[in-house]
Design an enzyme around this catalytic site. Structure first.
Site, mmCIF file in Angstrom:
data_model
loop_
_atom_site.group_PDB
_atom_site.id
_atom_site.type_symbol
_atom_site.label_atom_id
_atom_site.label_comp_id
_atom_site.label_asym_id
_atom_site.label_seq_id
_atom_site.Cartn_x
_atom_site.Cartn_y
_atom_site.Cartn_z
ATOM 1 N N THR A 99 3.107 -6.098 2.213
ATOM 2 C CA THR A 99 3.603 -5.080 3.141
ATOM 3 C C THR A 99 2.504 -4.069 3.489
ATOM 4 O OG1 THR A 99 4.494 -3.846 1.258
ATOM 5 C CG2 THR A 99 6.011 -5.302 2.425
ATOM 6 N N ASP A 108 0.848 -1.201 0.000
ATOM 7 C CA ASP A 108 0.000 0.000 0.000
ATOM 8 C C ASP A 108 0.883 1.251 0.000
ATOM 9 O OD1 ASP A 108 1.018 -0.516 2.555
ATOM 10 O OD2 ASP A 108 -0.752 0.272 3.599
ATOM 11 N N ASN A 134 -2.372 2.476 3.750
ATOM 12 C CA ASN A 134 -1.834 3.810 4.021
ATOM 13 C C ASN A 134 -2.722 4.891 3.391
ATOM 14 O OD1 ASN A 134 0.428 3.087 5.553
ATOM 15 N ND2 ASN A 134 1.583 2.566 3.707
ATOM 16 N N PHE A 183 -0.465 -1.406 12.575
ATOM 17 C CA PHE A 183 -1.375 -0.841 11.564
ATOM 18 C C PHE A 183 -1.888 -1.890 10.562
ATOM 19 C CE2 PHE A 183 -2.051 1.206 7.406
ATOM 20 C CZ PHE A 183 -3.060 2.093 7.731
ATOM 21 N N ASN A 184 -0.989 -2.620 9.907
ATOM 22 C CA ASN A 184 -1.416 -3.521 8.819
ATOM 23 C C ASN A 184 -2.395 -4.575 9.307
ATOM 24 O OD1 ASN A 184 0.176 -2.201 6.962
ATOM 25 N ND2 ASN A 184 1.895 -3.630 7.130
ATOM 26 N N ASP A 235 8.827 -1.944 5.940
ATOM 27 C CA ASP A 235 8.496 -2.909 4.888
ATOM 28 C C ASP A 235 9.699 -3.560 4.196
ATOM 29 O OD1 ASP A 235 5.841 -2.504 5.486
ATOM 30 O OD2 ASP A 235 5.520 -1.013 3.923
#
Ligand code: BDR
Ligand code: CA
Length: 314
Positions: free
Chosen positions: A127, A14, A43, A168-169, A242
């Site tokens: 990622t 992203d 993102n 976050f991911n 990442d």
């Protein structure tokens, strides 16, 4: 010299500053054969991350297929990170206008086709949030034996970064992460445990800038942007998350790893999206993850310098 066969990979992310640098690294070496590149929403929206991907891939001269991922998480409401990566999802240096368009197929269809067509099992390198990888594994479980492993950036065994518990991911699409972590496909996990040790400092991005080619100059500016954001919130350097998922395929010897069982917390009041790791074998669950715990920071910085040098010849 030993003739090492390249590892066939599909990059999925992203972008995002650190996704972009992960792709620069992957594309810098013949040790990886990039079968395709796919975008995810994370993102920023899928429209923005895909446009960013088009510009990044134009910059680095990648000519293979690019496919757009799905618009929203499996059940969660969409969530983006403009505070980290800016409104564009990749604020900072001016990038070339796209010379590459996404293919008609969506990313799940493209990944399935590339895996089917590959003679060797394929390594997926996500990622961003795991929405599309989960969709692939759910819609095409027959392809699992042809996936060598999933080398992902996500989670953290010790803590989160978007909530105290969640990275976050994983937090963007916990249900997708749950599908992936329970899939039975080998997972190499670059979580915050390692990525927050993969710190880049001004002297590192100045070395990168000094390499002088167009890719090096842009990477230096991305790193500088990332450094300033993180310094302002209390980090000593920029955690370049990442690229760790790519570095783990190229140079596992600069990392330490541990096999553990990881579950994804889906219902917690405080901990939704947490990667819950059985570090000391307190359950009878078999390891489903090879978690990366540490990295030789200097060797990682050197690897990024060498990666941009490779674009002198490209
Ligand atoms: C992850 O979140 C994103 O902002 C980065 O690109 C990275 O993949 C780190 O938590
Ligand atoms: Ca990312």
């Amino acid at each position: 010299m030993e003739n090492i066969k390249p590892i066939p990979v599909i990059l999925e992310g992203d972008p995002g500053h650190d996704d972009a640098i992960a792709w620069v690294l992957a594309n810098s070496t013949d040790r990886l054969k990039i079968l395709g590149v796919c975008t995810s929403a994370g993102n920023q929206t899928i429209e923005k991350t895909t446009y960013n991907a088009q510009r990044i891939l134009t910059l680095i001269g990648y000519k293979g297929p690019l496919a757009k991922g799905r618009t929203r998480p499996l059940i969660e409401e969409p969530m983006n990170a403009p505070s980290v990566h800016g409104e564009s999802g990749l604020d900072g240096p001016v990038l070339p206008e796209p010379e590459i368009e996404p293919v008609e197929e969506d990313s799940v269809v493209l990944m399935a086709r590339l895996i089917e067509e590959s003679e060797e099992p394929v390594t997926l390198v996500p990622t961003g949030p795991l929405t599309n990888i989960a969709a692939l594994l759910t819609e095409r479980p027959d392809l699992k034996p042809k996936i060598a492993r999933i080398s992902l950036m996500g989670g953290g065994l010790a803590s989160g970064n978007w909530t105290p518990a969640a990275e976050f991911n994983i937090l963007v699409d916990p249900e997708a992460a749950d599908v992936v972590f329970r899939s039975g496909v080998p997972i190499l996990m670059a979580g915050l445990d390692v990525t927050e040790k993969a710190l880049i400092f001004p002297e590192d991005f100045e070395r990168i800038r000094a390499v002088g080619n167009p890719v090096a100059k842009v990477v230096a500016e991305w790193l500088e942007f990332f450094y300033h954001f993180h310094r302002d919130i209390g980090y000593t350097g920029a955690p370049v998350h990442d690229p760790c998922a790519v570095a783990a395929l190229l140079h596992p010897e600069i990392m330490t790893m541990k096999d553990v069982h990881v579950d994804i917390e889906l219902t917690g009041k405080y901990c939704r999206g947490m990667t819950v790791a059985d570090m000391y074998g307190s359950t009878d669950k078999k390891p489903n993850v090879r978690a990366i715990l540490n990295i030789d920071r200097k060797a990682f910085a050197d690897l990024l310098v060498e990666a941009v040098k490779a674009y002198d010849e490209k």
